[in-house]
Design an enzyme around this catalytic site. Structure first.
Site, mmCIF file in Angstrom:
data_model
loop_
_atom_site.group_PDB
_atom_site.id
_atom_site.type_symbol
_atom_site.label_atom_id
_atom_site.label_comp_id
_atom_site.label_asym_id
_atom_site.label_seq_id
_atom_site.Cartn_x
_atom_site.Cartn_y
_atom_site.Cartn_z
ATOM 1 N N ASN A 13 0.827 -1.211 0.000
ATOM 2 C CA ASN A 13 0.000 0.000 0.000
ATOM 3 C C ASN A 13 0.868 1.270 0.000
ATOM 4 O O ASN A 13 1.427 1.650 1.027
ATOM 5 C CB ASN A 13 -0.913 -0.042 1.246
ATOM 6 N N ASP A 69 -0.105 -2.811 10.347
ATOM 7 C CA ASP A 69 -1.426 -3.388 10.111
ATOM 8 C C ASP A 69 -2.465 -2.531 10.800
ATOM 9 O O ASP A 69 -2.244 -2.059 11.924
ATOM 10 C CB ASP A 69 -1.482 -4.815 10.660
ATOM 11 N N ARG A 168 -1.975 6.034 12.646
ATOM 12 C CA ARG A 168 -0.628 5.777 12.079
ATOM 13 C C ARG A 168 0.390 6.725 12.732
ATOM 14 O O ARG A 168 1.467 6.305 13.117
ATOM 15 C CB ARG A 168 -0.699 6.009 10.559
HETATM 16 P P1 IMP Z 1 -4.318 -3.203 6.166
HETATM 17 O O1 IMP Z 1 -3.543 -2.975 7.399
HETATM 18 O O2 IMP Z 1 -3.589 -2.725 4.962
HETATM 19 O O3 IMP Z 1 -4.826 -4.615 6.052
HETATM 20 O O4 IMP Z 1 -5.545 -2.219 6.264
HETATM 21 C C1 IMP Z 1 -6.845 -2.614 6.556
HETATM 22 C C2 IMP Z 1 -7.811 -1.786 5.766
HETATM 23 O O5 IMP Z 1 -7.927 -0.505 6.375
HETATM 24 C C3 IMP Z 1 -7.434 -1.540 4.307
HETATM 25 O O6 IMP Z 1 -8.594 -1.622 3.528
HETATM 26 C C4 IMP Z 1 -6.899 -0.136 4.290
HETATM 27 O O7 IMP Z 1 -7.152 0.501 3.062
HETATM 28 C C5 IMP Z 1 -7.678 0.504 5.423
HETATM 29 N N1 IMP Z 1 -6.883 1.532 6.075
HETATM 30 C C6 IMP Z 1 -5.763 1.367 6.816
HETATM 31 N N2 IMP Z 1 -5.305 2.547 7.250
HETATM 32 C C7 IMP Z 1 -6.148 3.472 6.763
HETATM 33 C C8 IMP Z 1 -6.188 4.888 6.847
HETATM 34 O O8 IMP Z 1 -5.333 5.561 7.435
HETATM 35 N N3 IMP Z 1 -7.196 5.468 6.212
HETATM 36 C C9 IMP Z 1 -8.156 4.787 5.525
HETATM 37 N N4 IMP Z 1 -8.175 3.482 5.412
HETATM 38 C C10 IMP Z 1 -7.167 2.812 6.022
#
Ligand code: IMP
Length: 184
Positions: A13, A69, A168
């Site tokens: 990402n 995560d 974050r």
């Molecule tokens: P992962 O940690 O990448 O698995 O994130 C879980 C989900 O939350 C994913 O769909 C990300 O796009 C979303 N996500 C994680 N951090 C953010 C953020 O800061 N803003 C919006 N969506 C987030």
């Protein structure tokens, strides 16, 4: 020649990396990027998922790494989608989440940052409380158009200071304090 870094962020990402890079730069830490989709273990624990990914990432890239995560936990849905936030975003998306909610819109975003190198394995957790908006607002990635942090009227997608108050930011600030102390 490609620039080399003391620390790399491993993720598929790019948005997360761009935010992490800016945040850590404000602490004087320069962060490289390895764009790579790490395998995720099946677990209800974000911490377990992230720390396993960090070990995998270190074994693959042989550099000190952090992985992150996240999960969006919605009160009225008993914490759903939580550790399944990524899958839920890809399937029902923001519209699907909005369709599920009626009265109580309270939610929180949780971030786990896991560091791994030859000497240490460390995880840092942080959360930001807020609520889910009634409609999607602003142009942003992931759940940003539907998440309004506490004490704000704007979604993350509309706000200009997400990187000063997000889950974050808070997790990376904890990491930076530890990392800078370790480097001395
Ligand atoms: P992962 O940690 O990448 O698995 O994130 C879980 C989900 O939350 C994913 O769909 C990300 O796009 C979303 N996500 C994680 N951090 C953010 C953020 O800061 N803003 C919006 N969506 C987030």
């Amino acid at each position: 020649m490609l620039q080399s870094f003391d620390l790399y962020f491993v993720s598929s990402n790019k948005h997360k990396y761009e935010e992490a890079k800016k945040i850590l730069k404000s602490f004087g830490i320069h962060l490289g990027f390895c764009k790579f989709e790490l395998e995720e273990i099946q677990s209800d624990s974000l911490k377990e998922i992230a720390s396993n990914k960090a070990i995998d990432a270190f074994q693959k890239f042989k550099k000190p790494v952090i992985v992150e995560d996240d999960g969006l936990f919605i009160d009225s849905l008993d914490g759903f989608p939580g550790p399944y936030s990524s899958y839920v975003f890809k399937t029902i998306g923001n519209k699907g989440i909005l369709d599920l909610l009626t009265q109580n819109r309270k939610a929180k975003f949780v971030s786990i940052v896991s560091f791994y190198d030859k000497h240490s394995s460390k995880s840092f957790v942080a959360k930001v409380h807020g609520k889910i908006s009634k409609t999607q607002k602003g142009i942003g990635w992931g759940y940003d158009p539907i998440f309004i942090p506490e004490d704000s009227k704007k979604t993350f997608a509309e706000s200009t200071n997400k990187n000063e108050l997000s889950h974050r930011y808070k997790a990376l600030k904890k990491f930076a304090n530890w990392y800078l102390h370790e480097q001395k």
